[in-house]
Write a protein that holds these residues in place. Structure first.
Motif, mmCIF file in Angstrom:
data_model
loop_
_atom_site.group_PDB
_atom_site.id
_atom_site.type_symbol
_atom_site.label_atom_id
_atom_site.label_comp_id
_atom_site.label_asym_id
_atom_site.label_seq_id
_atom_site.Cartn_x
_atom_site.Cartn_y
_atom_site.Cartn_z
ATOM 1 N N SER A 135 0.854 -1.190 0.000
ATOM 2 C CA SER A 135 0.000 0.000 0.000
ATOM 3 C C SER A 135 0.886 1.234 0.000
ATOM 4 N N ARG A 136 0.590 2.171 -0.866
ATOM 5 C CA ARG A 136 1.389 3.385 -0.999
ATOM 6 C C ARG A 136 0.866 4.475 -0.081
ATOM 7 N N ARG A 137 1.786 5.255 0.448
ATOM 8 C CA ARG A 137 1.382 6.378 1.294
ATOM 9 C C ARG A 137 0.658 7.410 0.435
ATOM 10 N N THR B 95 -0.256 10.769 -1.255
ATOM 11 C CA THR B 95 0.488 11.992 -1.576
ATOM 12 C C THR B 95 -0.357 12.889 -2.469
ATOM 13 N N ASN C 291 -3.340 8.446 -6.412
ATOM 14 C CA ASN C 291 -3.585 7.022 -6.716
ATOM 15 C C ASN C 291 -3.123 6.639 -8.115
ATOM 16 N N ILE D 239 2.816 4.312 -10.334
ATOM 17 C CA ILE D 239 4.175 4.842 -10.182
ATOM 18 C C ILE D 239 4.780 5.049 -11.561
ATOM 19 N N LEU E 282 10.008 1.313 -2.103
ATOM 20 C CA LEU E 282 8.693 1.062 -2.686
ATOM 21 C C LEU E 282 7.889 0.085 -1.836
ATOM 22 N N HIS E 283 8.568 -0.912 -1.251
ATOM 23 C CA HIS E 283 7.862 -1.878 -0.413
ATOM 24 C C HIS E 283 7.285 -1.214 0.832
ATOM 25 N N GLY F 149 5.937 1.637 0.628
ATOM 26 C CA GLY F 149 4.914 2.542 0.127
ATOM 27 C C GLY F 149 5.426 3.913 -0.243
ATOM 28 N N ILE F 150 6.749 4.070 -0.335
ATOM 29 C CA ILE F 150 7.363 5.371 -0.603
ATOM 30 C C ILE F 150 7.788 5.453 -2.060
ATOM 31 N N ASP G 191 6.573 7.918 -5.859
ATOM 32 C CA ASP G 191 5.511 8.143 -6.839
ATOM 33 C C ASP G 191 6.027 8.132 -8.264
ATOM 34 N N LEU H 188 3.689 -3.946 -8.686
ATOM 35 C CA LEU H 188 3.090 -2.611 -8.657
ATOM 36 C C LEU H 188 2.570 -2.174 -10.019
#
Length: 421
Positions: free
Chosen positions: A7-9, A11, A24, A27, A254-255, A257-258, A260, A290
């Motif tokens: 899950s991505r943070r 932004t 959303n 990447i 990336l794992h 969630g960091i 874009d 991803l």
């Protein structure tokens, strides 16, 4: 391919040309040319090659007046060639004058990259930085505020080192440098917003060259800001070292969630295509589940059971065939990029791996019967024999793609192919 649970943070979402970064949005993969930007023909050629390889944003150096004059011509030729990839102008030292003096350059670019560490020293630094932000605001352009540890603001770092030296128990130099990097980019983003740049026009980066430092810096940055983040090592290196370092750093961040938008900053071998860094970035995202860019081939590493190198040649031929066909499949067969193919070399793991793939083949190993069972959607559909197994299998892959991903397929989904053995 199953999607990952990563899950991505959350932004801010930024529009760079027609590409969305952050929020959303998927990447984004980007890259950078290494041509002399003033050489319009060479730069256009390389931008097109990078875009065709899958780079969704391309950065070009704008380091002098000749480069600034060339930017609008580059944009015009890209548009004429049907290549709408967004262009980012990379500015250092003199960006405040180039953006002000060459309005066609400022207009043609889709984003500006500013490094706060080298726009000037002392009072000049903030003034020049604000001049560039003013140009971005005037033209409604997004900006990447990108700090590098190789060009960190020396005054900020010196201040933090002095403060640290006064402590009863001084902290390690690495920790102070990380803090200075993060402070620099956060402070610059705050200044840009005070000058009128919106949060949805800002992308941040704080690049280093060591994997542990990359992870630590971006963890701090993610904790302190919800602005979109560009992720990558600033100088990954050459050959295997560059690939491994980039993969390790990107995958770890990336794992968590960091990230874009990403770039793999490889030093190319002499004569090597710049597009390699694009393919590696895609492989990282696809390996983490991803994004999907092209069908994946699973192949065994080989052992004493596979003294023949036929399975290696077949795996390579299949991978190359899939890569070449994707340009057509993207429009003809949407979803074909999710295809998984297995090319295995013996009976130990061959049938099992082939059953796990959408379509797979288990070649005979040393001492095994000279036959190659093919599996589709977990079921054996045929057995291939003869000297043209590669041709036969690639034909089966083509038939499977057409059957499964055709826009006109029926609601029943893929059906088993005709058995031939």
């Amino acid at each position: 391919m199953q999607q990952t649970s990563i899950s991505r943070r959350p932004t801010q979402q930024v529009r760079v040309g027609h590409v969305l970064v952050g929020g959303n949005a998927p990447i984004v993969v980007q890259s950078m040319t290494n041509t002399d930007t003033a050489d319009v023909v060479a730069t256009v050629r390389q931008v097109i090659a990078l875009a065709e390889a899958g780079s969704e944003i391309v950065r070009i150096t704008v380091n002098n007046e000749a480069a600034a004059r060339a930017v609008s011509k580059i944009r015009e030729q890209l548009d004429s060639a049907g290549c709408p990839v967004p262009l980012v102008g990379d500015f250092h030292y003199n960006g405040h004058t180039l953006l002000q003096d060459f309005s066609d350059c400022a207009d043609a670019l889709d984003k500006y990259r500013i490094n706060p560490g080298n726009v000037g020293q002392g009072e000049k630094r903030d003034a020049r930085f604000c001049q560039m932000i003013e140009q971005a605001c005037r033209r409604n352009k997004p900006v990447r505020i990108g700090v590098n540890w190789g060009s960190l603001d020396p005054q900020l770092l010196a201040q933090k080192l002095d403060e640290n030296a006064a402590l009863a128990t001084p902290r390690p130099l690495e920790a102070i440098t990380r803090e200075a990097l993060v402070d620099s980019v956060i402070n610059s983003a705050s200044l840009a917003q005070r000058e009128g740049l919106r949060p949805d026009q800002i992308i941040l980066s704080a690049k280093v060259s060591a994997v542990p430092e990359l992870v630590a810096v971006y963890q701090q940055l993610a904790e302190r800001s919800d602005l979109a983040l560009h992720l990558g090592l600033t100088e990954a290196g050459m050959a295997d070292k560059g690939v491994v370092s980039s993969t390790a750093g990107l995958a770890l961040a990336l794992h968590m969630g960091i990230g874009d938008t990403i770039r793999v900053s490889l030093t190319p071998q002499p004569g090597e295509s710049r597009t390699r860094e694009v393919r590696i970035a895609q492989e990282v995202l696809q390996s983490l589940g991803l994004r999907n860019f092209s069908p994946q081939v699973t192949a065994c590493p080989g052992c004493g059971r596979t003294s023949s190198d036929f399975f290696q040649h077949l795996a390579g031929a299949v991978q190359e065939h899939l890569r070449q066909r994707m340009s057509d499949w993207k429009t003809q067969y949407p979803g074909a990029q999710t295809l998984s193919v297995a090319v295995m070399g013996c009976v130990v793991n061959g049938p099992g791996e082939s059953r796990h793939a959408d379509i797979g083949i288990s070649l005979p190993g040393t001492g095994e019967k000279p036959v190659a069972p093919v599996f589709q959607d977990g079921q054996k559909i045929c057995t291939l024999r003869g000297d043209d197994i590669a041709t036969q299998f690639i034909a089966l892959v083509e038939a499977y793609v057409k059957q499964r991903f055709s826009a006109e397929k029926n609601d029943l989904g893929p059906q088993p192919l005709s058995r031939t053995g």
